[in-house]
Design a protein around this motif. Structure first.
Motif, mmCIF file in Angstrom:
data_model
loop_
_atom_site.group_PDB
_atom_site.id
_atom_site.type_symbol
_atom_site.label_atom_id
_atom_site.label_comp_id
_atom_site.label_asym_id
_atom_site.label_seq_id
_atom_site.Cartn_x
_atom_site.Cartn_y
_atom_site.Cartn_z
ATOM 1 N N UNK A 101 0.847 -1.195 0.000
ATOM 2 C CA UNK A 101 0.000 0.000 0.000
ATOM 3 C C UNK A 101 0.887 1.251 0.000
ATOM 4 N N UNK A 102 1.360 1.681 -1.171
ATOM 5 C CA UNK A 102 2.303 2.808 -1.232
ATOM 6 C C UNK A 102 1.763 4.099 -0.623
ATOM 7 N N UNK A 103 0.442 4.256 -0.601
ATOM 8 C CA UNK A 103 -0.132 5.512 -0.124
ATOM 9 C C UNK A 103 -0.651 5.457 1.308
ATOM 10 N N UNK A 104 -0.549 4.300 1.962
ATOM 11 C CA UNK A 104 -1.066 4.210 3.325
ATOM 12 C C UNK A 104 -0.238 5.115 4.244
ATOM 13 N N UNK A 105 -0.919 5.770 5.175
ATOM 14 C CA UNK A 105 -0.222 6.626 6.144
ATOM 15 C C UNK A 105 0.230 5.771 7.322
#
Length: 250
Positions: A101-105
């Motif tokens: 998940x490259x965009x997970x915070x």
């Protein structure tokens, strides 16, 4: 916030014997406090037994691929607004999470600045006359731990520390400027117990893993230096030390 209730997933590393120590108290407090602002739950990862893997820092735990797969599926289904990783021990989880998940915070909670603590422990475990050798003898282990701290910080959107001092150390080592200080909590149950039962007002309580070098040093300091001063002012004061795996000497 009215249109979307924030959600989070807290990732914790289970202890070998399930006993409670300071890390667990902080984990529970993090989950409880965050849950007042967002909907969240804890997901437990079981660390694998330590092996002879010299490529992995001693502060990082190996985790089962099945646990990683379960976690990835959980995040895929839940789509949390952020994931809270409880410590650099979960570096392998952070790498898998960022890859999937490259965009997970990702928020990583540095319960300690582990590489700095490792360096201190290596000094403390040697006889005083040999402590000047500690940086040389422990160079490889401390270097690997520092690299792990830097790597998980780079994977994280935000790093929490327990103190201003640790925040400075994190920023200096990792170049991570996205930090926040989240002090260690005093659990609500300790305040409630004191209010409900005043006979314990003179009790000093220490909770922690007693096989852990900083805790052992803390207990020795409490017994030898601090409690005598307290009892000079409050004669009935006493110390309760609660924790697993104390050695005979302690």
């Amino acid at each position: 916030l009215e249109s979307h209730m924030m959600t989070f997933l807290q990732i914790v590393l289970s202890e070998d014997d399930g006993a409670v120590s300071g890390a667990e108290l902080r984990n529970v407090a993090n989950l409880s406090d965050l849950s007042t602002m967002a909907a969240g739950e804890a997901f437990t990862i079981a660390g694998l037994p330590k092996s002879g893997d010299n490529q992995r820092a001693s502060t990082v735990r190996a985790v089962a691929s099945t646990d990683i797969e379960r976690l990835i599926e959980k995040v895929r289904q839940q789509k949390p607004d952020f994931v809270l990783l409880e410590g650099v021990a979960l570096l392998e989880v952070a790498k898998a999470m960022r890859l999937a998940f490259p965009d997970v915070r990702i928020i990583t909670d540095f319960h300690n600045m582990e590489s700095a603590l490792l360096a201190e422990n290596e000094v403390a475990r040697l006889p005083r006359l040999l402590r000047f050798l500690a940086p040389l003898l422990a160079r490889r282990h401390v270097s690997a731990s520092a690299a792990a701290d830097r790597e998980i910080a780079a994977l994280s959107n935000l790093v929490w520390t327990c103190s201003d001092q640790d925040e400075v150390l994190v920023r200096e080592l990792t170049n991570q400027i996205r930090t926040a200080v989240v002090p260690n909590p005093i659990p609500e149950w300790t305040r409630n117990a004191g209010e409900a039962n005043h006979q314990h007002d003179d009790c000093v309580l220490f909770v922690g893993h007693l096989g852990y070098a900083p805790n052992k040093r803390a207990v020795r300091a409490l017994c030898a230096e601090i409690m005598p001063l307290v009892r000079a002012e409050i004669p009935d004061a006493y110390l309760q030390v609660c924790g697993r795996r104390p050695n005979t000497r302690l």
